[in-house]
Design an enzyme around this catalytic site. Sequence first.
Site, PDB file in Angstrom:
ATOM      1  CD  GLU A   1      -2.646   1.573   0.223  1.00 50.41           C
ATOM      2  OE1 GLU A   1      -2.571   2.722  -0.270  1.00 50.41           O
ATOM      3  OE2 GLU A   1      -3.400   0.692  -0.236  1.00 50.41           O
TER       4      GLU A   1
ATOM      5  CG  ASP B   1      -7.483   5.862  -9.070  1.00 48.06           C
ATOM      6  OD1 ASP B   1      -8.244   6.026 -10.059  1.00 48.06           O
ATOM      7  OD2 ASP B   1      -7.111   6.795  -8.359  1.00 48.06           O
TER       8      ASP B   1
ATOM      9  CD  GLU C   1     -12.883  -2.027   4.317  1.00 49.97           C
ATOM     10  OE1 GLU C   1     -13.300  -0.856   4.320  1.00 49.97           O
ATOM     11  OE2 GLU C   1     -11.860  -2.402   4.913  1.00 49.97           O
ATOM     12  CE1 TYR C   2     -13.907   1.871  -2.539  1.00 45.02           C
ATOM     13  CE2 TYR C   2     -11.864   0.633  -2.356  1.00 45.02           C
ATOM     14  CZ  TYR C   2     -12.540   1.833  -2.330  1.00 45.02           C
ATOM     15  OH  TYR C   2     -11.876   2.996  -2.094  1.00 45.02           O
TER      16      TYR C   2
END
Length: 180
Positions: free
Chosen positions: A37, A86, A159-160
């Site tokens: 990350e 993204d 989570e998305y």
Amino acid sequence: MWRDSSSSLVLEIGSGKGRYVSTLAQRFPHHHYIALEKDINVSATALKVAGESLPKNLTWIVGSAGDLERYFEPGVLEEIHLNFSDPWPKKGHEKRRLTSKTFMPMMLKVLKPQGVIRFKTDNAGLFEYTMLQMQAYPLELLEFNVHYTHDGTIDVHTEYEQKFNALNQPIYRAIWRKQG
């Protein structure tokens, strides 16, 4: 360092708060998971929340996908997971997409022969772009799904993914195997 690992190494690029990769690490203790990350604040939050419960078979790296070859020797990763990256929708931002020619050669270099790339997104444009990009590489398409629902096997919800499933929005998923 990683070459000495007796476990299969699995990398998630863009781990966010780490729920997905932590769940995999707990579910499959015979693998070693690596969360990558780039956002130091998100990483700090993830590690603070995990605290002592961070699985022993999970390593967290705060860094960029552009440094993959610095973190890993060639052919050391069994799998790479790309979840809800993204989309960088503007044409001028294409080089920032994880599935662009900026990052794919590095990923393929650190992926073992017969290694797997798992990709999920809610963005139809990014999915189409990725499907076209991947044709340029020595990859065999194992799965193509334009309305993926959790199958209960190796995969866990991000989570998305939970959010988009609740809204009945399609999740796009593809899985490739590196040839050679």
